[in-house]
Design a protein around this motif. Structure first.
Motif, PDB file in Angstrom:
ATOM      1  N   ILE A   9      39.149  60.604  17.392  1.00 32.48           N
ATOM      2  CA  ILE A   9      38.593  61.542  18.373  1.00 32.48           C
ATOM      3  C   ILE A   9      37.210  62.009  17.922  1.00 32.48           C
ATOM      4  O   ILE A   9      36.276  62.090  18.722  1.00 32.48           O
ATOM      5  N   SER A  10      37.067  62.283  16.629  1.00 32.31           N
ATOM      6  CA  SER A  10      35.765  62.718  16.114  1.00 32.31           C
ATOM      7  C   SER A  10      34.707  61.642  16.291  1.00 32.31           C
ATOM      8  O   SER A  10      33.567  61.938  16.676  1.00 32.31           O
ATOM      9  N   LEU A  11      35.056  60.392  16.012  1.00 29.97           N
ATOM     10  CA  LEU A  11      34.098  59.295  16.197  1.00 29.97           C
ATOM     11  C   LEU A  11      33.721  59.121  17.662  1.00 29.97           C
ATOM     12  O   LEU A  11      32.563  58.870  17.995  1.00 29.97           O
ATOM     13  N   PHE A  12      34.692  59.266  18.545  1.00 28.45           N
ATOM     14  CA  PHE A  12      34.413  59.146  19.974  1.00 28.45           C
ATOM     15  C   PHE A  12      33.468  60.250  20.434  1.00 28.45           C
ATOM     16  O   PHE A  12      32.481  59.993  21.126  1.00 28.45           O
ATOM     17  N   VAL A  13      33.759  61.488  20.037  1.00 31.25           N
ATOM     18  CA  VAL A  13      32.903  62.613  20.428  1.00 31.25           C
ATOM     19  C   VAL A  13      31.501  62.447  19.845  1.00 31.25           C
ATOM     20  O   VAL A  13      30.502  62.707  20.520  1.00 31.25           O
ATOM     21  N   GLY A  14      31.414  61.989  18.594  1.00 28.57           N
ATOM     22  CA  GLY A  14      30.100  61.742  17.990  1.00 28.57           C
ATOM     23  C   GLY A  14      29.331  60.668  18.728  1.00 28.57           C
ATOM     24  O   GLY A  14      28.125  60.789  18.955  1.00 28.57           O
ATOM     25  N   GLY A  15      30.015  59.606  19.125  1.00 32.08           N
ATOM     26  CA  GLY A  15      29.362  58.536  19.874  1.00 32.08           C
ATOM     27  C   GLY A  15      28.848  59.000  21.226  1.00 32.08           C
ATOM     28  O   GLY A  15      27.742  58.641  21.644  1.00 32.08           O
ATOM     29  N   LEU A  51      16.848  51.919  19.262  1.00 32.47           N
ATOM     30  CA  LEU A  51      18.018  51.641  18.436  1.00 32.47           C
ATOM     31  C   LEU A  51      17.830  52.166  17.017  1.00 32.47           C
ATOM     32  O   LEU A  51      18.741  52.771  16.442  1.00 32.47           O
ATOM     33  N   SER A  52      16.639  51.970  16.459  1.00 35.51           N
ATOM     34  CA  SER A  52      16.395  52.483  15.105  1.00 35.51           C
ATOM     35  C   SER A  52      16.419  54.012  15.088  1.00 35.51           C
ATOM     36  O   SER A  52      16.899  54.619  14.127  1.00 35.51           O
ATOM     37  N   GLU A  53      15.951  54.632  16.152  1.00 37.44           N
ATOM     38  CA  GLU A  53      16.027  56.094  16.237  1.00 37.44           C
ATOM     39  C   GLU A  53      17.481  56.562  16.285  1.00 37.44           C
ATOM     40  O   GLU A  53      17.857  57.531  15.618  1.00 37.44           O
ATOM     41  N   ALA A  54      18.315  55.860  17.034  1.00 35.55           N
ATOM     42  CA  ALA A  54      19.733  56.226  17.114  1.00 35.55           C
ATOM     43  C   ALA A  54      20.424  56.042  15.769  1.00 35.55           C
ATOM     44  O   ALA A  54      21.236  56.883  15.358  1.00 35.55           O
ATOM     45  N   VAL A  55      20.102  54.964  15.063  1.00 36.67           N
ATOM     46  CA  VAL A  55      20.712  54.726  13.747  1.00 36.67           C
ATOM     47  C   VAL A  55      20.295  55.806  12.756  1.00 36.67           C
ATOM     48  O   VAL A  55      21.130  56.330  12.004  1.00 36.67           O
ATOM     49  N   MET A  56      19.021  56.145  12.752  1.00 36.39           N
ATOM     50  CA  MET A  56      18.555  57.197  11.836  1.00 36.39           C
ATOM     51  C   MET A  56      19.183  58.545  12.180  1.00 36.39           C
ATOM     52  O   MET A  56      19.560  59.316  11.289  1.00 36.39           O
ATOM     53  N   LEU A  57      19.328  58.837  13.465  1.00 35.04           N
ATOM     54  CA  LEU A  57      19.929  60.090  13.900  1.00 35.04           C
ATOM     55  C   LEU A  57      21.380  60.184  13.442  1.00 35.04           C
ATOM     56  O   LEU A  57      21.806  61.207  12.896  1.00 35.04           O
ATOM     57  N   LEU A  60      21.571  60.448   9.503  1.00 36.31           N
ATOM     58  CA  LEU A  60      21.212  61.786   9.048  1.00 36.31           C
ATOM     59  C   LEU A  60      22.325  62.780   9.369  1.00 36.31           C
ATOM     60  O   LEU A  60      22.678  63.620   8.536  1.00 36.31           O
ATOM     61  N   GLY A  61      22.890  62.671  10.550  1.00 38.06           N
ATOM     62  CA  GLY A  61      23.999  63.560  10.915  1.00 38.06           C
ATOM     63  C   GLY A  61      25.209  63.357  10.017  1.00 38.06           C
ATOM     64  O   GLY A  61      25.868  64.314   9.617  1.00 38.06           O
ATOM     65  N   GLY A  62      25.510  62.109   9.679  1.00 37.99           N
ATOM     66  CA  GLY A  62      26.622  61.832   8.774  1.00 37.99           C
ATOM     67  C   GLY A  62      26.385  62.376   7.383  1.00 37.99           C
ATOM     68  O   GLY A  62      27.288  62.941   6.761  1.00 37.99           O
ATOM     69  N   LEU A  63      25.166  62.222   6.880  1.00 38.84           N
ATOM     70  CA  LEU A  63      24.843  62.745   5.553  1.00 38.84           C
ATOM     71  C   LEU A  63      24.905  64.270   5.516  1.00 38.84           C
ATOM     72  O   LEU A  63      25.463  64.857   4.576  1.00 38.84           O
ATOM     73  N   VAL A  64      24.348  64.909   6.529  1.00 40.74           N
ATOM     74  CA  VAL A  64      24.379  66.375   6.575  1.00 40.74           C
ATOM     75  C   VAL A  64      25.822  66.871   6.700  1.00 40.74           C
ATOM     76  O   VAL A  64      26.227  67.815   6.015  1.00 40.74           O
TER      77      VAL A  64
END
Length: 90
Positions: A9-15, A51-57, A60-64
């Protein structure tokens, strides 16, 4: 099984959140994209930029999020280290 369901559920909401943010980014940059097309910017280059902007976003969100979770766990452990597992009764 319960933790797997929560993670899914968390992965779906994040996506969905990332998709929403990227949709807003594309909508706001419609003029920028329109001006890049006449200068012979290939469609692939424009797609790669978003796509690169989405990957970086997401990275960064995962690291934070991971750092925040680890920090809160350490804070909780330092404030009351013997609360779990409970001591057996005497």
């Amino acid at each position: 099984m319960f933790i797997v369901a929560i993670a899914a559920i968390s992965l779906f909401v994040g996506g969905v959140g990332v998709a929403n943010i990227m949709l807003v980014a594309v909508t706001e940059r419609t003029r920028e994209i329109a001006s890049a097309k006449p200068s012979r910017a290939p469609r692939r280059a424009i797609m790669r930029q978003f796509l690169s902007e989405a990957v970086m976003l997401t990275a960064l969100g995962g690291l934070v999020g991971s750092a925040l979770g680890a920090g809160l766990c350490e804070l909780r452990n330092s404030s009351s280290p013997n609360s779990w597992p409970p001591d057996p009764p005497h």
